[in-house]
Write a protein that holds these residues in place. Structure first.
Motif, short mmCIF file in Angstrom:
data_model
loop_
_atom_site.label_atom_id
_atom_site.label_comp_id
_atom_site.label_asym_id
_atom_site.label_seq_id
_atom_site.Cartn_x
_atom_site.Cartn_y
_atom_site.Cartn_z
N MET B 117 0.84 -1.19 0.00
CA MET B 117 0.00 0.00 0.00
C MET B 117 0.89 1.25 0.00
O MET B 117 1.92 1.28 0.66
CB MET B 117 -0.89 0.00 1.23
CG MET B 117 -1.90 1.10 1.21
SD MET B 117 -3.31 0.66 2.19
CE MET B 117 -2.74 1.08 3.79
N LEU B 119 1.82 4.34 1.31
CA LEU B 119 1.57 4.98 2.60
C LEU B 119 1.37 6.49 2.46
O LEU B 119 0.44 7.07 3.02
CB LEU B 119 2.76 4.71 3.53
CG LEU B 119 2.75 5.45 4.85
CD1 LEU B 119 1.54 5.03 5.65
CD2 LEU B 119 4.03 5.19 5.62
N ALA B 122 -1.92 7.33 1.14
CA ALA B 122 -3.00 7.04 2.09
C ALA B 122 -3.12 8.17 3.11
O ALA B 122 -4.20 8.61 3.45
CB ALA B 122 -2.74 5.73 2.78
N LEU B 123 -1.99 8.67 3.57
CA LEU B 123 -2.04 9.70 4.59
C LEU B 123 -2.40 11.06 4.01
O LEU B 123 -3.13 11.84 4.61
CB LEU B 123 -0.68 9.79 5.30
CG LEU B 123 -0.35 8.60 6.19
CD1 LEU B 123 0.98 8.80 6.88
CD2 LEU B 123 -1.45 8.35 7.21
N THR B 125 -3.97 11.85 1.01
CA THR B 125 -5.26 12.03 0.34
C THR B 125 -6.33 11.10 0.87
O THR B 125 -7.48 11.22 0.48
CB THR B 125 -5.12 11.77 -1.17
OG1 THR B 125 -4.79 10.38 -1.33
CG2 THR B 125 -4.03 12.61 -1.78
N GLY B 126 -5.92 10.18 1.72
CA GLY B 126 -6.91 9.24 2.24
C GLY B 126 -7.33 8.21 1.22
O GLY B 126 -8.34 7.55 1.38
N LYS B 128 -6.70 4.73 -1.04
CA LYS B 128 -6.01 3.45 -0.93
C LYS B 128 -5.39 3.16 -2.28
O LYS B 128 -6.09 2.93 -3.26
CB LYS B 128 -7.04 2.39 -0.57
CG LYS B 128 -6.47 1.16 0.01
CD LYS B 128 -7.55 0.31 0.62
CE LYS B 128 -8.30 -0.47 -0.44
NZ LYS B 128 -9.29 -1.39 0.12
N GLY B 174 -4.83 -5.02 3.63
CA GLY B 174 -6.00 -4.29 3.20
C GLY B 174 -6.05 -4.01 1.71
O GLY B 174 -6.94 -3.35 1.24
N SER B 176 -6.22 -5.39 -2.19
CA SER B 176 -6.51 -6.52 -3.05
C SER B 176 -6.27 -6.09 -4.48
O SER B 176 -6.94 -5.20 -4.98
CB SER B 176 -7.96 -6.96 -2.85
OG SER B 176 -8.27 -7.96 -3.78
#
Lengths: 704, 349
Positions: B117, B119, B122-123, B125-126, B128, B174, B176
């Motif tokens: 993932m 990272l 993810a932090l 822009t939120g 995945k 988390g 797939s």
């Protein structure tokens, strides 16, 4: 990712495999197929091909899962939305009046490195971040519903995942309790697991839960082999054209399967069939009642496939091998009280040509038979592939039954005269004392069962997450999941969309697949052949190997005789292979103990360079009477002891010396000396048995 | 690879014909699924693999796509790009580039190999998003693992999964995601440091054992060329540019020819007998011999497989597949391959 599938109808041979797959497809509650066998035998090709002939299902897209459309479009099982318990879903609003689309049956491959949240399902991360809602994202078990879940090399999969999957496969339901969410949803799928026994066995409790098992081998028929090559080439050259050729056959299979599934519930199962199933299970010494049930189910599925109205004995007999092969227990372990009788009747047994694996070496009050070696070869020791190259040049006489080797112990004078190499039977096995490496502060945790340890560095398989303990190895997904529900209320820092606070931190718990490394260094010199010691020693090593199998260790086998030691088996998880080699290990010649120690430490060093965190255990089985030195004109015993002293410098290795010297008037106690120098645990063969050492082992300082 | 001057020219490697042949065959026909190079230290194993850059053909890829998807795979381009959060050019633009050699270091962590993932994303822009790993880069290329026998078990598992399916499936943390990852696996190993797991061994289509050269003149030649390379790499490259180009040309020609290569039924029986004689596990051996023989014929500019092709192919495809007991060295197996060849010939006539 879709690639053109090789049609099931075009698979050459492998009738049993195809049959087993189809039976499970007709009735998934049979509990899946375990395919055991060599590499390159159409295992996965057949399983993939099966997915093509399964009836279509409702697509299990995220949306459908959320909405609670969770059933089959086929006749397998009509699960309406009401069959679902939608507690886990925030917006479970079944729109039952909308027509449902269908999609081909799913075929899901479970990668060996899958994590639990992806297998069972877990919090939907994207959704949680965007809306702050807790919702479950379906895992592989949900996606595989009404389809096939394929696990390649299931014997290498982490135990807790195997557990999870087998649970769902046999119950048809996946129960999820995670991150404050709880849900159970149907998960009826055909489980197909493959394994190659060379890589180590699957644990018996897992074995039992696979409904059927098939052993696949390559075809020995030349015509079939050629046909197979031709088809493969044709397929590789043009998959689409190849598939067109088999389209009609595939369609036929599909219809036949559908018809069989429809017929199945209406099938008659006479009481006599149930009796026969139970009888077969009992006959084959199978534990529990699962086998009876599965024979019945499989027989019914077969009858349905064959278009019959009623299950007959023929089907039961046909499916029984598929059900029983992997459940059948090995021979019953020897009973101690039998020993006196047995030695009395051992002569009788020999005449009956009955090999007795449970013969005890202790029962050796018989006359000397050593000069009449039985020329008959043991079936398991007659495979030429296991004779090593140095042996080929040597004439080799095999002493047959264990009774013989036990009885040779009565001929101490003649024992030393064994000129030719001899292969002794493996003596009886027993439960062994626990052997572990000392517990230390290092977190390393293997997936084995011997020594507890955790992995702390960011290496190894991320299996799950736990609360942060300051390791610095943050499990990003779990952390975000933990923070997700609070996002709407938290103040974000500029540039960041996600606000994470210290309580959210989750740490990755990793497993490193290593178990322990066990190095068996076995004395195979002539002196070991005396007094039936070899049989007992082999029994001891075999016991340790069985133990290693249960503990998921990797083992290496090093033997020494004649001029030098040799690595018979480099570090491997295949305990089977080690056992086989051990059984056929010839004995004879002098005792190059020094060479054994150097070879062993070299192997250990290699293993340590691969895995610096490993704590190898070296088990040396010898009487300590080294008589071949590495350098010339050096006392072999002294040299060995000096080497032993050097070997203790590697602090990561623990040594165990198993002394095979017979107690008697004249003992040298050399193995004891060796053990002292190695700072090793010193054990007599008979002390290895778990009963006698229970107390010793309770003491944690035993091996430190 | 990046610095072209630092690559030892493929044609300048002295001897090691089998090794070179095995590599070339794999470039011509990537479905041969790789080669395992076994040998002591300092036997030009790594040099040969790195020198491949010299002779690799060009393939057509989608510009800016991390997977190097082919025009045939354009349909999945959009989905993959979205999953990665990358800009999508529609319709995709194609460009030609050389086949890549991606090196997998022994110490590589699993997330670098399979992807993980993203990272940062993810932090910030939120969202995945997936960050592709080495397997993504290796699609349609060569994945080179030095000291493959020292690779961590769980990384080996991942490699096996991908090598078997041609697809890398990511089901972890988390995420797939799956993407095509069909690569030619090239591994080198020093057998003294332990053997490979049988499962991984079987995934390598071909296997060669390399040893030091025994001929004195050749050894001197090696020294001279090496010295030249160290002092004047460009000069050496220039000197061998012609010969490397020749090899590259014959590879290119063979790639076009291979579809037309034919084999008669008798030869197929010979292949099957070969494997049976040797007691090879499974059918992969048969299939690889067939493919290798065809590829050899194409490389030799023929459209028909000859008996010599089969013998040569078997010597490359079978040594590591012969059911061997642990003490038996793989190089010994070669002898049995030859013997089986003789027997297969005898019974076939």
């Amino acid at each position: 990712m879709t690639r053109p599938l090789y049609p099931l109808a075009a698979v050459v041979g492998q009738k049993e495999l195809v049959k087993a797959l189809i039976l499970c497809a007709i009735n998934p509650s049979i509990g899946g197929v375990l395919i055991r066998g060599e590499k390159g035998t159409a295992k996965s090709t057949a399983a993939r091909g099966l997915s093509e002939i399964l009836p279509p299902v409702y697509p299990l897209a995220d949306r459908a899962f959320k909405a609670g459309y969770f059933g089959s479009a086929g006749p397998f099982e009509r699960l309406g939305p009401e069959a679902l318990n939608p507690t886990g879903f925030t917006d479970a609003r079944p729109e039952s009046n909308r027509p449902l689309e269908t999609a081909p049956a799913p075929f899901l491959t479970l990668p060996l490195n899958a994590t639990e949240d992806r297998v069972a399902g877990g919090l939907d991360l994207g959704e949680a971040l965007a809306t702050g809602c807790r919702r479950l994202a379906p895992g592989l078990l949900a996606q595989a519903h009404q389809g096939i879940l394929y696990v390649d090399e299931v014997n290498l999969l982490d135990d807790h995942l195997v557990d999870l999957i087998l649970d769902a496969a046999s119950s048809g339901v996946n129960r999820l309790e995670r991150e404050g969410l709880s849900l159970s949803h149907p998960a009826r799928f055909v489980l197909v697991g493959t394994m190659n026994p060379e890589e180590g066995e699957l644990r018996p409790q897992f074995l039992d839960r696979f409904g059927l098992s098939v052993k696949v081998e390559s075809e020995s028929d030349l015509d079939l082999r050629v046909e197979l090559m031709l088809r493969r080439e044709a397929f590789d050259a043009s998959p689409v054209a190849f598939r067109n050729i088999y389209q009609a056959q595939t369609q036929k299979l599909r219809q036949k399967l559908l018809a069989a599934a429809e017929r199945l519930p209406h099938l008659m199962i006479p009481i006599s069939i149930r009796k026969l199933a139970s009888h077969l299970a009992k006959e084959h010494n199978v534990a529990g009642h699962r086998a009876d049930l599965i024979i019945e189910r499989a027989a019914a599925a077969l009858a349905a496939w064959n278009g019959m109205e009623q299950v007959t004995e023929i089907e039961v007999i046909e499916v029984a091998p598929l059900v029983l092969a992997h459940r059948q227990r090995e021979a019953v372990p020897p009973k101690p009280q039998e020993q006196p009788d047995r030695s009395k009747s051992s002569e009788q047994q020999q005449q009956d040509d009955q090999p007795e694996p449970s013969q005890s070496p202790d029962s050796s009050d018989q006359q000397d038979r050593q000069n009449q070696p039985d020329t008959k070869e043991q079936p398991e020791s007659s495979q030429p592939e296991n004779t090593d190259s140095s042996q080929d040049s040597q004439p080799q006489s095999k002493v047959n039954a264990p009774a013989d080797s036990a009885e040779t112990s009565q001929a101490p004078a003649q024992a030393t005269e064994i000129a030719a190499e001899t292969v002794f039977e493996v003596g009886p096995t027993f439960g062994v004392v626990p052997i572990r490496s000392p517990f230390d502060r290092i977190r390393r945790k293997g997936s084995g069962r011997r020594s507890r340890s955790r992995i702390i560095q960011k290496q190894g398989r991320y299996v799950k997450s736990g609360p942060d303990r300051g390791s610095g190895d943050i499990a990003i997904d779990a952390t975000i999941r933990a923070a997700a529900p609070y996002q709407l209320n938290r103040e974000k820092r500029p540039g960041l969309t996600v606000a994470i606070e210290p309580p959210d931190f989750r740490e990755a718990i990793r497993e490193k697949k290593m178990g322990n490394y066990l190095f068996f260094t076995v004395d195979a010199s002539g002196s070991m052949g005396a007094r039936g010691r070899m049989a007992a020693s082999k029994g001891a090593v075999m016991s340790l190997l069985l133990d290693a199998y249960q503990k998921r260790d990797q083992v290496a086998l090093i033997t020494f005789r004649r001029d030098q030691a040799q690595v018979n088996l480099p570090l491997t998880s295949s305990i089977d292979l080690a056992g086989k080699l051990l059984a056929e290990m010839p004995v004879g010649g002098r005792t190059p103990l020094s060479s054994a120690l150097t070879v062993t430490s070299r192997e250990v060093r290699n293993a340590l360079s691969k895995n610096p965190l490993a704590r190898p255990i070296v088990i040396i089985i010898t009487d300590g009477r080294g008589n071949v030195s590495l350098e010339e004109n050096v006392n072999p015993v002294k040299e060995a002891l000096r080497l032993a002293e050097v070997m203790t410098r590697e602090k990561r290795v623990k040594y165990i010396v198993v002394d095979t010297e017979e107690p008697g008037a004249v003992t040298f106690g050399l193995a004891q000396k060796l053990a002292d120098k190695l700072l090793a645990v010193y054990l007599k063969t008979e002390n290895l048995k778990s009963k006698t050492l229970v107390d010793l082992v309770k003491n944690d300082s035993f091996f430190s | 690879m990046k610095n072209k001057t630092a690559v030892y020219p493929f044609a300048a490697i002295v001897g090691q014909d089998k090794l070179k042949l095995a590599l070339i065959l794999n470039i011509i026909n990537p479905t041969l699924s790789g080669v395992l190079i076994r040998g002591e230290k300092g036997t030009a194993k790594s040099t040969a693999v790195r020198a491949l850059a010299d002779i690799l053909p060009e393939i057509e890829v989608i510009r800016g796509d991390p997977f190097g998807l082919s025009p045939d795979e354009a349909e999945i381009y959009e989905d993959l790009s979205i999953a990665l959060g990358r800009p999508v050019t529609s319709p995709p633009v194609f460009e030609r580039r050389k086949v890549r050699v991606v090196e997998l270091p022994v110490g590589a962590t699993e997330d670098r190999v399979v992807g993980s993932m993203d990272l940062e994303r993810a932090l910030k822009t939120g969202e995945k998003r997936v960050e592709p790993g080495l397997l993504a880069q290796a699609h349609r290329g060569i994945l080179y693992v030095d000291e493959v026998n020292l690779l961590d078990d769980h990384v080996v598992d991942v490699l096996l999964d991908s090598a078997a399916m041609g697809v890398n499936t990511l089901e972890r943390e988390g995420v797939s995601f799956s993407h095509p990852a069909s690569f030619t696996l090239v591994g080198t190993m020093n057998p003294e440091e332990g053997e490979l797991r049988p499962q991984l061994l079987d995934r390598f289509g071909l296997c060669v054992n390399v040893g030091g050269l025994t001929d004195l003149d050749s050894r001197v030649e090696v020294l001279e060329r090496r010295a030249r390379f160290d002092s004047d790499p460009e000069g050496l490259a220039l000197e061998f540019a012609g010969r490397s180009q020749q090899i590259a040309d014959s590879i290119q020609r063979a790639r076009q020819l291979i579809g037309q290569v034919e084999i008669d039924r008798d030869s197929l029986y010979k292949i099957a007998r070969f494997s049976l004689e040797l007691g090879v596990d499974g059918h992969r051996g048969d299939i690889i011999i067939l493919k290798a023989a065809k590829t050899l014929a194409a490389y030799r500019n023929r459209t028909k497989v000859e008996a010599s092709d089969i013998q040569e192919a078997a010597e490359l495809a079978l040594p590591h597949r012969v059911r061997r007991q642990p003490l038996m060295e793989i190089s010994d197996n070669l002898q049995s391959v030859r013997r089986a060849g003789a027997r297969a010939e005898g019974t076939g006539a």
